[in-house]
Design an enzyme around this catalytic site. Structure first.
Site, PDB file in Angstrom:
ATOM      1  N   GLY A 174       0.756  -1.212  -0.087  1.00 58.48           N
ATOM      2  CA  GLY A 174      -0.106   0.059   0.014  1.00 58.48           C
ATOM      3  C   GLY A 174       0.708   1.258  -0.038  1.00 58.48           C
ATOM      4  CB  CYS A 175       0.210   4.532  -1.153  1.00 57.51           C
ATOM      5  SG  CYS A 175      -1.591   4.744  -0.542  1.00 57.51           S
ATOM      6  CE1 TYR A 176      -0.961   8.524   3.804  1.00 54.74           C
ATOM      7  CE2 TYR A 176      -3.090   7.296   3.703  1.00 54.74           C
ATOM      8  CZ  TYR A 176      -2.571   8.490   3.630  1.00 54.74           C
ATOM      9  OH  TYR A 176      -3.117   9.606   3.677  1.00 54.74           O
ATOM     10  CB  ALA A 187       5.406   6.599   2.845  1.00 52.83           C
TER      11      ALA A 187
END
Length: 343
Positions: free
Chosen positions: A151-153, A156
């Site tokens: 996932g994106c979060y 990061a």
């Protein structure tokens, strides 16, 4: 190699089409979009018209169209819950499947009812799926036939914190992740919360204590995380600001120590830039790169780690292509931009 995209009209599907248009070894053979079946790809998304002249969206169907049969690679760019209904029947029909949703990311099927509101429909596949964050889990991606792209979060937060957790420099509990995302992270469908009049000149937190990316972050790190996401008035980008305490009993940490850990982890990685300056989302826009930095605050004792990336590229479609390259035995950087857009 021939590839298909299931769900090619949303933001991540469109970004896959954009990236694969420049991939020398992968050709898009078919793309589906149930609500746009029969429509030209370039008509619905004009930015793709020159790259895909004449390509038409196919109907999706419960198991995907027959045109997927025999393809080397299929990307599933669908809302959560839909891939787990398609993938079991698709596995014997194609070579490699890369899922961009969360359907196969969590190893524990018991977490899905809690965080996603419903039980998993194919729990037997969870242990078979390689987790798609190459910088941290590359060995499991080599030769994989089912990939759950991160996932994106979590990408990061994971890139920011994993080197420090793995080196034993920070505590594995009490980690705080505050992250802001652009509006494209919510998808292409129009909603009241994404109207220009709502988003413009506004900055708001959401998903307090219950955001579904929390267990994915904890799985990456093997640590306890308190996660608060925010919606920022921009289209692309994620900036994660992470806080942790130095490991108990360890020698006093300095900024040089945590920066050295990041350099050791990423100086050989083509898509991670360790920077002395605070990272910005603008610097990563359009690229498959993440920018990270870290500090130790001697006054409060907290460790601060930041990561910026483009949520649609390194946070989604670019990472999916990166994972596909590894799984298929292609050079990992093939077809992926390292230069961002500026201004």
């Amino acid at each position: 190699m021939k590839a298909g995209i299931i769900g090619g009209s949303g933001y991540t599907g469109v970004e896959l089409l954009r990236l694969l248009a420049g991939h020398p070894d992968i050709e898009v053979a078919t793309v589906t979009a149930h609500s746009h079946a029969g429509q030209l790809v370039g008509e619905y998304t004009p930015s793709l018209a020159a790259a895909y002249p004449g390509m038409v969206y196919e109907a999706a169907g419960p198991n995907g169209p027959d045109s997927l049969d025999g393809l080397d690679l299929v990307f599933c760019a669908l809302p959560h819950g839909e891939s787990q209904r398609i993938v079991p029947a698709l596995r014997d029909r194609v070579g490699v499947i890369v899922d961009l949703a969360a359907d196969f990311r969590l190893r524990d099927p018991g977490l899905y009812p809690t965080w996603y509101g419903e039980p998993h429909e194919a729990p037997e596949l969870l242990e078979q799926a390689a987790y798609g964050l190459p910088e941290l889990f590359r060995p499991s991606l080599v030769g994989a036939t089912l990939v759950a792209s991160a996932g994106c979060y979590p990408t990061a937060a994971g890139l920011a914190l994993a080197p420090l957790v793995r080196a034993g420099l920070i505590e594995a509990s009490g980690i705080i992740v505050d992250a802001a995302s652009g509006t494209s992270g919510a998808g292409r469908s129009a909603t009241d919360s994404l109207h220009f009049g709502t988003v413009d000149e506004n900055f708001v937190a959401y998903g307090l204590l219950t955001h579904r990316h929390t267990p994915e972050m904890q799985q990456i790190l093997g640590a306890e995380v308190l996660f608060t996401p925010h919606l920022a008035p921009m289209v692309r980008g994620i900036l994660a600001t992470c806080y942790a305490r130095p490991a108990a009993g360890a020698p006093a940490l300095s900024t040089a120590d945590v920066m050295d850990a990041l350099h050791r982890a990423y100086d050989h990685e083509p898509f991670v830039v360790v920077t002395d300056a605070p990272p910005s989302t603008k610097a990563t826009s359009g690229s498959n790169c993440a920018h990270v930095t870290a500090r130790v605050d001697e006054r409060t004792g907290w460790v601060l780690v930041l990561c910026a990336l483009d949520n649609l590229v390194k946070g989604a479609s670019g990472q999916a292509v990166q994972c596909a390259n590894v799984a298929l035995g292609l050079p990992e950087t093939t077809g992926l931009p390292t230069a961002g857009l500026y201004p």
